[in-house]
Motif scaffolding. Structure first.
Motif, PDB file in Angstrom:
ATOM      1  N   THR A 220      11.195  13.373 -17.407  1.00  0.00           N
ATOM      2  CA  THR A 220      10.214  12.351 -17.778  1.00  0.00           C
ATOM      3  C   THR A 220      10.639  11.013 -17.181  1.00  0.00           C
ATOM      4  N   GLY A 221       9.661  10.191 -16.916  1.00  0.00           N
ATOM      5  CA  GLY A 221       9.911   8.857 -16.384  1.00  0.00           C
ATOM      6  C   GLY A 221       8.619   8.074 -16.384  1.00  0.00           C
ATOM      7  N   PHE A 222       8.679   6.853 -15.884  1.00  0.00           N
ATOM      8  CA  PHE A 222       7.457   6.053 -15.832  1.00  0.00           C
ATOM      9  C   PHE A 222       7.556   5.019 -14.726  1.00  0.00           C
ATOM     10  N   LEU A 223       6.389   4.535 -14.335  1.00  0.00           N
ATOM     11  CA  LEU A 223       6.261   3.529 -13.286  1.00  0.00           C
ATOM     12  C   LEU A 223       5.370   2.409 -13.792  1.00  0.00           C
ATOM     13  N   TYR A 224       5.821   1.174 -13.604  1.00  0.00           N
ATOM     14  CA  TYR A 224       4.991   0.001 -13.861  1.00  0.00           C
ATOM     15  C   TYR A 224       4.478  -0.519 -12.534  1.00  0.00           C
ATOM     16  N   VAL A 225       3.179  -0.849 -12.493  1.00  0.00           N
ATOM     17  CA  VAL A 225       2.565  -1.438 -11.306  1.00  0.00           C
ATOM     18  C   VAL A 225       1.747  -2.649 -11.739  1.00  0.00           C
ATOM     19  N   ASP A 226       2.069  -3.798 -11.216  1.00  0.00           N
ATOM     20  CA  ASP A 226       1.330  -5.030 -11.509  1.00  0.00           C
ATOM     21  C   ASP A 226      -0.160  -4.802 -11.239  1.00  0.00           C
ATOM     22  N   ARG A 227      -1.000  -5.109 -12.219  1.00  0.00           N
ATOM     23  CA  ARG A 227      -2.433  -4.822 -12.092  1.00  0.00           C
ATOM     24  C   ARG A 227      -3.079  -5.604 -10.950  1.00  0.00           C
ATOM     25  N   GLU A 228      -2.470  -6.730 -10.531  1.00  0.00           N
ATOM     26  CA  GLU A 228      -2.997  -7.481  -9.404  1.00  0.00           C
ATOM     27  C   GLU A 228      -2.721  -6.787  -8.078  1.00  0.00           C
ATOM     28  N   LEU A 229      -1.822  -5.820  -8.104  1.00  0.00           N
ATOM     29  CA  LEU A 229      -1.388  -5.149  -6.880  1.00  0.00           C
ATOM     30  C   LEU A 229      -1.902  -3.727  -6.763  1.00  0.00           C
ATOM     31  N   VAL A 230      -2.238  -3.106  -7.879  1.00  0.00           N
ATOM     32  CA  VAL A 230      -2.414  -1.656  -7.911  1.00  0.00           C
ATOM     33  C   VAL A 230      -3.437  -1.143  -6.901  1.00  0.00           C
ATOM     34  N   THR A 231      -4.557  -1.828  -6.734  1.00  0.00           N
ATOM     35  CA  THR A 231      -5.584  -1.316  -5.824  1.00  0.00           C
ATOM     36  C   THR A 231      -5.225  -1.517  -4.353  1.00  0.00           C
ATOM     37  N   GLN A 232      -4.138  -2.264  -4.082  1.00  0.00           N
ATOM     38  CA  GLN A 232      -3.689  -2.451  -2.701  1.00  0.00           C
ATOM     39  C   GLN A 232      -2.735  -1.349  -2.256  1.00  0.00           C
ATOM     40  N   LEU A 233      -2.329  -0.489  -3.186  1.00  0.00           N
ATOM     41  CA  LEU A 233      -1.370   0.563  -2.903  1.00  0.00           C
ATOM     42  C   LEU A 233      -2.053   1.924  -2.972  1.00  0.00           C
ATOM     43  N   GLU A 234      -1.966   2.682  -1.906  1.00  0.00           N
ATOM     44  CA  GLU A 234      -2.561   4.019  -1.881  1.00  0.00           C
ATOM     45  C   GLU A 234      -1.473   5.062  -2.085  1.00  0.00           C
ATOM     46  N   PRO A 235      -1.586   5.876  -3.132  1.00  0.00           N
ATOM     47  CA  PRO A 235      -0.545   6.866  -3.410  1.00  0.00           C
ATOM     48  C   PRO A 235      -0.326   7.802  -2.221  1.00  0.00           C
ATOM     49  N   PRO A 236       0.894   8.281  -2.026  1.00  0.00           N
ATOM     50  CA  PRO A 236       1.171   9.185  -0.917  1.00  0.00           C
ATOM     51  C   PRO A 236       0.540  10.552  -1.091  1.00  0.00           C
ATOM     52  N   GLN A 237       0.088  10.877  -2.308  1.00  0.00           N
ATOM     53  CA  GLN A 237      -0.618  12.130  -2.541  1.00  0.00           C
ATOM     54  C   GLN A 237      -1.656  11.914  -3.628  1.00  0.00           C
ATOM     55  N   LEU A 238      -2.734  12.675  -3.549  1.00  0.00           N
ATOM     56  CA  LEU A 238      -3.816  12.580  -4.518  1.00  0.00           C
ATOM     57  C   LEU A 238      -4.132  13.967  -5.066  1.00  0.00           C
ATOM     58  N   ASP A 239      -4.674  13.981  -6.281  1.00  0.00           N
ATOM     59  CA  ASP A 239      -5.240  15.210  -6.819  1.00  0.00           C
ATOM     60  C   ASP A 239      -6.421  14.833  -7.699  1.00  0.00           C
ATOM     61  N   LEU A 240      -6.958  15.802  -8.444  1.00  0.00           N
ATOM     62  CA  LEU A 240      -8.165  15.543  -9.219  1.00  0.00           C
ATOM     63  C   LEU A 240      -7.922  14.627 -10.409  1.00  0.00           C
ATOM     64  N   HIS A 241      -6.667  14.312 -10.720  1.00  0.00           N
ATOM     65  CA  HIS A 241      -6.358  13.353 -11.772  1.00  0.00           C
ATOM     66  C   HIS A 241      -6.315  11.935 -11.224  1.00  0.00           C
ATOM     67  N   SER A 242      -5.726  11.757 -10.059  1.00  0.00           N
ATOM     68  CA  SER A 242      -5.536  10.417  -9.502  1.00  0.00           C
ATOM     69  C   SER A 242      -6.754   9.922  -8.725  1.00  0.00           C
ATOM     70  N   ALA A 243      -7.658  10.831  -8.390  1.00  0.00           N
ATOM     71  CA  ALA A 243      -8.850  10.437  -7.618  1.00  0.00           C
ATOM     72  C   ALA A 243     -10.020  11.347  -7.981  1.00  0.00           C
ATOM     73  N   THR A 244     -11.218  10.908  -7.600  1.00  0.00           N
ATOM     74  CA  THR A 244     -12.434  11.684  -7.828  1.00  0.00           C
ATOM     75  C   THR A 244     -13.064  12.015  -6.480  1.00  0.00           C
ATOM     76  N   TRP A 245     -13.386  13.270  -6.288  1.00  0.00           N
ATOM     77  CA  TRP A 245     -14.073  13.734  -5.066  1.00  0.00           C
ATOM     78  C   TRP A 245     -15.558  13.452  -5.245  1.00  0.00           C
ATOM     79  N   THR A 246     -16.057  12.424  -4.565  1.00  0.00           N
ATOM     80  CA  THR A 246     -17.415  11.936  -4.805  1.00  0.00           C
ATOM     81  C   THR A 246     -18.464  12.533  -3.872  1.00  0.00           C
ATOM     82  N   GLY A 247     -18.044  13.144  -2.768  1.00  0.00           N
ATOM     83  CA  GLY A 247     -18.983  13.737  -1.821  1.00  0.00           C
ATOM     84  C   GLY A 247     -18.241  14.598  -0.824  1.00  0.00           C
ATOM     85  N   PRO A 248     -18.947  15.255   0.070  1.00  0.00           N
ATOM     86  CA  PRO A 248     -18.279  16.143   1.021  1.00  0.00           C
ATOM     87  C   PRO A 248     -17.157  15.469   1.801  1.00  0.00           C
TER      88      PRO A 248
END
Length: 389
Positions: A220-248
């Motif tokens: 177990t562990g955790f990560l803090y990310v400043d909310r002013e920064l979070v949308t500027q950082l793209e995770p190195p991997q995505l899945d159906l929890h971290s992102a939504t598949w909106t179209g083809p």
């Protein structure tokens, strides 16, 4: 702080004099029961139904971790360990050729390897910050390095795995903000033993483990990310929890720190982490810090008084990690001898920190990491064994 009561809540205190809290500290019975109870619930009704039933308790863990850090719940991601949390933060940064990464000379090997991989992949430079006369990050040297420009990231550990010191995290944060550099603090050894306020520290990112001073479950562990920064950082991997598949050929990444999580995880472990964090908050991080200081300083004083024993700790401010060597005995021999006498310590290798280029650096040390539940009797027991080995 009622030490007798706290020890009674901790079954492992009856097994050994436990001084390996920077490795994996002892759980309270409540933390263990929290994990086991959820596993039993999964055994009865299945993992998915168990997660649905405990939705509110799972959500409460985010609030507990946020209170621990003086952060907001939406700035918290729950992970399967400190390394995963740190990696998700580091590998989300879009480095460019010529970017500079500044780090501490005592940096953990896992982090150092990631820096070198970024150097090979992106053409960044990796530059250790000089130590000051106390062995910690030299803030004047850091200011001079920042003044040269081009620094994309400052990434340091808060408490090294050896040396016994505490880095000047808030001073680093003030310089990082002034220079416009990102600041990633690895707090895996400090979470649970030091008060952590991300606003005061000034870091943009902070990673930590559950198993160490927080006394939570492994994995177990955790990560803090400043909310002013979070949308500027793209995770190195995505899945159906971290992102939504909106179209083809389109997708949307979550707007909060949970973009750094994955869907599959140990719910039992996360609930155990939440229980451990709540216990630390109930005791108070300031009393915990004061008690650990008392135990660690008594241990240092006792070791310093033994023939042939040398305490290796540095730092103007010190942590609960106490490291030492004994003349004529290798560190592994001491660790093994202590274990045989039911005193738990661990081996630490300063030689693994390749940025630390001190000529007098020991290859190996014994690491005795104190916690608030350690007693004077346990310290005396450790000292007696070291003296006789």
């Amino acid at each position: 702080m009622d030490i007798r009561h706290l020890r009674a809540m901790t079954p492992g205190c009856g097994e050994s004099a436990f001084f390996d809290n920077a490795g994996s500290a002892l759980h309270t019975e409540h933390v263990t029961r929290t994990v086991v109870d959820h596993l039993m619930l999964e055994a009865r009704i299945g993992g998915y139904a168990a997660e649905d039933r405990e939705f509110e308790r799972i959500e409460a863990v985010y609030g507990s971790v946020a209170r621990l850090l003086n952060a907001r719940p939406e700035e918290i991601a729950l992970t399967d360990g400190a390394t995963r949390a740190w990696d998700m933060a580091f590998y989300s940064i879009a480095f460019r050729p010529g970017d500079r990464i500044l780090t501490s000379r005592s940096e953990y090997p896992s982090n150092g390897l990631a820096f070198l991989q970024a150097k090979q992949r992106h053409g960044v430079s990796v530059e250790p910050i000089p130590d000051d006369e106390h062995g910690q990050v030299d803030l004047d040297a850091l200011a001079a390095m920042l003044a040269e420009g081009g620094v994309r990231l400052i990434a340091v550990n808060h408490v090294p795995t050896y040396d016994g010191l505490v880095q000047p995290a808030a001073g680093i944060g003030a310089l990082a903000r002034r220079a416009g550099a990102l600041y990633l603090l690895d707090a895996c050894q400090s979470a649970g033993q030091l008060p952590l306020d991300v606003r005061e520290i000034g870091c943009h990112l902070l990673s930590a483990a559950g198993r160490k001073y927080l006394r939570g479950p492994r994995g177990t562990g955790f990560l803090y990310v400043d909310r002013e920064l979070v949308t500027q950082l793209e995770p190195p991997q995505l899945d159906l929890h971290s992102a939504t598949w909106t179209g083809p050929d389109t997708f949307e990444i979550r707007p909060d720190a949970r973009r750094f999580e994955t869907w599959e995880r140990s719910i039992a472990g996360l609930l155990g982490l939440g229980a451990a964090v709540d216990e630390a908050l109930a005791l108070g991080l300031d009393p915990i810090r004061a008690r650990i200081d008392t135990v660690a300083e008594r241990l240092r004083a006792g070791l310093s008084g033994l023939d042939g024993v040398r305490v290796r700790d540095r730092g103007a401010v010190r942590s609960g990690i106490v490291t030492f060597t004994k003349e004529g005995r290798d560190a592994q021999h001491l660790v093994d001898g202590l274990r045989a006498a039911e005193v738990s310590t661990s081996l630490s290798r300063p030689s693994g920190a390749k940025f630390d280029d001190r000529s007098q650096k020991p290859a190996e040390v014994v690491r005795a990491s104190a916690h608030y539940y350690n007693t004077d009797e346990e310290i005396d027991r450790l000292l007696d064994v070291v003296a006789k080995l």
